[in-house]
Write an enzyme that holds these catalytic residues in place. Sequence first.
Site, short mmCIF file in Angstrom:
data_model
loop_
_atom_site.label_atom_id
_atom_site.label_comp_id
_atom_site.label_asym_id
_atom_site.label_seq_id
_atom_site.Cartn_x
_atom_site.Cartn_y
_atom_site.Cartn_z
N GLU A 1 -2.93 -3.31 6.47
CA GLU A 1 -1.62 -3.14 5.88
C GLU A 1 -1.64 -3.59 4.42
O GLU A 1 -1.99 -4.73 4.13
CB GLU A 1 -0.56 -3.95 6.64
CG GLU A 1 -0.30 -3.46 8.05
CD GLU A 1 0.84 -4.21 8.72
OE1 GLU A 1 1.33 -3.72 9.75
OE2 GLU A 1 1.24 -5.29 8.23
N CYS A 2 -1.27 -2.70 3.53
CA CYS A 2 -1.07 -3.02 2.11
C CYS A 2 -2.34 -3.60 1.48
O CYS A 2 -3.20 -2.85 1.04
CB CYS A 2 0.13 -3.94 1.93
SG CYS A 2 0.83 -3.90 0.26
N ALA A 3 -2.49 -4.91 1.42
CA ALA A 3 -3.70 -5.49 0.84
C ALA A 3 -4.94 -4.99 1.57
O ALA A 3 -5.98 -4.72 0.95
CB ALA A 3 -3.63 -7.02 0.89
N SER B 1 -2.38 1.55 5.87
CA SER B 1 -1.16 2.02 5.25
C SER B 1 -0.57 0.92 4.37
O SER B 1 -0.90 -0.25 4.51
CB SER B 1 -0.14 2.41 6.32
OG SER B 1 1.15 2.60 5.78
#
Length: 447
Positions: free
Chosen positions: A335-337, A424
Amino acid sequence: MVARIVVAAPASGHGKTTVTTGLLAALRERGVAVTGHKVGPDFIDPSYHAVATGTPPRNLDPFLQGEHRLVPLLRHGARGADLAVIEGVMGMFDGALGTEGYASTAHVAKLVSAPVVLVVDASAASRSVAALVLGFARYDPDVELAGVILNKLGSQRHEDEIRAALRPTGIPVLGALRRSEDVHAPGRHLGLVPAGEREGEARRLSPRLAEWVRGGVDLDAVVRVARSAAPLGGPLWNPADEVGAVASGPRPVVAAAAGEAFTFRYTETAELLSAAGADVVELDPIRDSALPEGCAGLYFGGGFPEMHVADLSGNTALRSAVGAAIARGMPVVAECAGLLYLCRELDGLPMVGALDATARMTRGGALGYRRATAPADSVLAARGVAVTGHEFHRTVVEPAHGETAAWEWDDRADGFATPTLHASYLHVHWAGHPALARRFATAVHSG
């Protein structure tokens, strides 16, 4: 019975996090077993709560978790505690846009039947503070405004003037705090610098905050207000009830990214995976050179890899190990990072390379709640599964998605998905969507 208060403010920047963390630290020093909770999706403020309390960080967010789960989650997170302090988000009545305050501090305070203490930055006003506080007290009669803490006062005369103006309102002043440069936490492009990136400094800051609060806040009055909250009924949230036993036999290991570059992970994520029969072991992508023994799954949460890109890139041993594990089909959620870390490169420096994409910092970014749907089956979600999530970043990934996207929302495809990979920008609180934890744990057990 869970004694509890909500710390709110008229707007961001009034000092909610500083005051909340100081209250937590001061109460703990008194021998009060206290827990910290944050309204909304934010990972950063709870990291300071955790330093002050010695307990895991917790969030309360009706959009991410569902209204019906907030009391069970609060009771779960406050188990064994004498008192829970719940820090609000933004201004007290500010919630998801277009929803008339859904997921606001006021909304959460009503859901958990907690009295509110309003922190007001009084540095640029005196008697006008009383009008502001009175407006907040009367705006929603269902919110119990139990008192105010005046922040950033300049002098005793300044304090006396505001106290005199507040007296006719009947709203008690629970504290009056002077300006102090010694209690300031540094900020950055997405808020405060997480405590996990400055752990030593954060631990030194906590007792200074406690001393600051002790000098200006009536802690006995705060405790009385917290104990005035009505009893909470119903069950505690139980991760085992949410996911059930996925498999019997040996417990596989899920490596969860941690360290300075990966400071964002909801506490309940690990609790759900553990209840589903996996052992969650932290992995520092900056310092660790190999995956933990018995590793059967990878979870990369959020953080600031863009601030540590050289160190992440320089750890070629772990980058290679992660890339090889993913190529072998080891289940991975990012997620993200985590999405950035799995790209070929970030800001021009090599990353894992599991995704045929590049990432870079930008001036803009994205911020807000999202309602997303899985466009296809993946290791995390079955096709058509709908989730609520939150997006918060100042980076861009090119291309934005693979042949199969991880999620879709607002006619936008985001991320990359395969039967063994899900990456994502969207942060999803698994306590609100426990089927995701169960599906990922099942894949880990099957691998």
